[in-house]
Design a protein around this motif. Structure first.
Motif, PDB file in Angstrom:
ATOM      1  N   GLY A   1      59.722  31.793   1.822  1.00 14.02           N
ATOM      2  CA  GLY A   1      60.296  31.152   0.640  1.00 14.02           C
ATOM      3  C   GLY A   1      61.788  31.315   0.487  1.00 14.02           C
TER       4      GLY A   1
ATOM      5  N   ASP B   1      63.888  28.482   2.146  1.00 15.37           N
ATOM      6  CA  ASP B   1      63.647  27.228   1.440  1.00 15.37           C
ATOM      7  C   ASP B   1      64.482  27.156   0.162  1.00 15.37           C
ATOM      8  OD1 ASP B   1      62.285  24.729   1.407  1.00 15.37           O
ATOM      9  OD2 ASP B   1      61.015  25.473  -0.209  1.00 15.37           O
TER      10      ASP B   1
ATOM     11  N   LEU C   1      63.031  36.922  -5.326  1.00 24.84           N
ATOM     12  CA  LEU C   1      62.540  37.017  -3.952  1.00 24.84           C
ATOM     13  C   LEU C   1      63.279  38.106  -3.177  1.00 24.84           C
ATOM     14  CD1 LEU C   1      61.812  33.499  -2.376  1.00 24.84           C
ATOM     15  CD2 LEU C   1      60.215  35.282  -3.072  1.00 24.84           C
TER      16      LEU C   1
END
Length: 285
Positions: free
Chosen positions: A162, A165, A180
């Motif tokens: 992730g 992205d 994250l």
């Protein structure tokens, strides 16, 4: 292996006036391009962002290999004199095949940065933040095992699904990217890692977030390994070996970008990440 990946029978003519081709699954390779631009300011550069298929870290090996060859073929049609695979996943999966097919072309890949990390660590514990595909590659496994046996350094592998992205969508300071980074970095710091390898070329663009979270966690002196400088240095070395480094001219060097994604988005990201403008054209390949 399909004959598509066999040796290229036609001789590639290298000219000092030709551009250098650089590609990545998306905008991450711009972190390498900025080092190339700094070390080789007189060279023309062509950048391909395969944003229509990003990120590569979640794709199959066959897919990554196919895209790498399509992009290399396109860049060769633009008369490049050297190729930089500015993507950790594509380097791990496809660079040996590219070198087999194009033995006359200088090709530089992105190394994982484990060796310089092993040299810098004090605690002997190094965290590696990378895509799942990079961490699972045979090339990475062999390097990791070799350095572990030789140096005794303990490498903690941290897949970061992730992250690339979000960076691809220009989320460089958002709450989701902070969340994250914190999720993936905290376990490394808790295990006493004093050095972290950025094993994806997207990640240097959130280095400031990594440093901030490390400082908040009581690790303000965290060593961070970004291999973009080493890639540019190796490229310079190869250009000199092949005697195709461009000398100073009265003409300013040129930069052109292509993408399989949205040119407006890529243009915006180039302006934000590199503080410069560059023409961007769409091509699907």
């Amino acid at each position: 292996m399909s004959s598509r990946y066999g040796r290229n029978e036609s001789l590639i003519m290298l000219s000092a006036s030709g551009p250098i081709g650089v590609f990545d699954s998306g905008v991450g390779g711009l972190s390498v391009l900025r080092h190339i631009r700094a070390q080789l300011p007189d060279e023309d550069l062509i950048y391909f962002a395969d944003s229509g298929h990003a990120p590569y870290g979640s794709k199959s090996e066959a897919f990554v290999i196919d895209r790498s060859f399509r992009i290399a073929d396109f860049l060769l049609s633009q008369k490049i004199k050297a190729l930089v695979v500015a993507c950790n996943t594509a380097t791990a999966m496809a660079i040996h095949l590219l070198r087999d097919k194009y033995p006359d072309l200088p090709i530089v890949g992105v190394e994982p940065g484990l060796k310089p990390a092993a040299a810098k660590t004090i605690t002997g514990i190094v965290g590696v933040m990378a895509t799942e595909r990079t961490l699972s590659s045979n090339k990475f496994h062999v390097l990791h095992q070799t350095l572990n046996d030789r140096t005794g350094v303990h490498f903690i592998m941290q897949p970061c699904p992730g992250m690339a992205d979000l960076i691809e969508h220009a989320e460089l300071d958002s709450e989701p990217i902070h969340a994250l980074v914190r999720r993936y970095l905290t376990p490394l710091l808790e295990q006493k890692a004093d050095t972290v390898v950025l094993g994806c070329t997207h990640y240097p663009f959130v280095r400031h977030v990594i440093e901030k979270i490390a400082a908040e966690s009581g690790c303000p002196d965290l060593r961070i390994i970004d291999t973009g400088y080493a890639v540019a240095r190796q490229l310079t070395h190869l250009l000199d070996i092949y005697a195709i480094r461009r000398g100073k001219t009265d003409c300013a060097s040129a930069m052109q970008a292509y993408t399989s994604g949205d040119p407006k988005t890529i243009g915006h990201l180039i302006a934000r990440l590199l503080q410069t403008t560059m023409p961007v054209a769409y091509i699907s390949l």
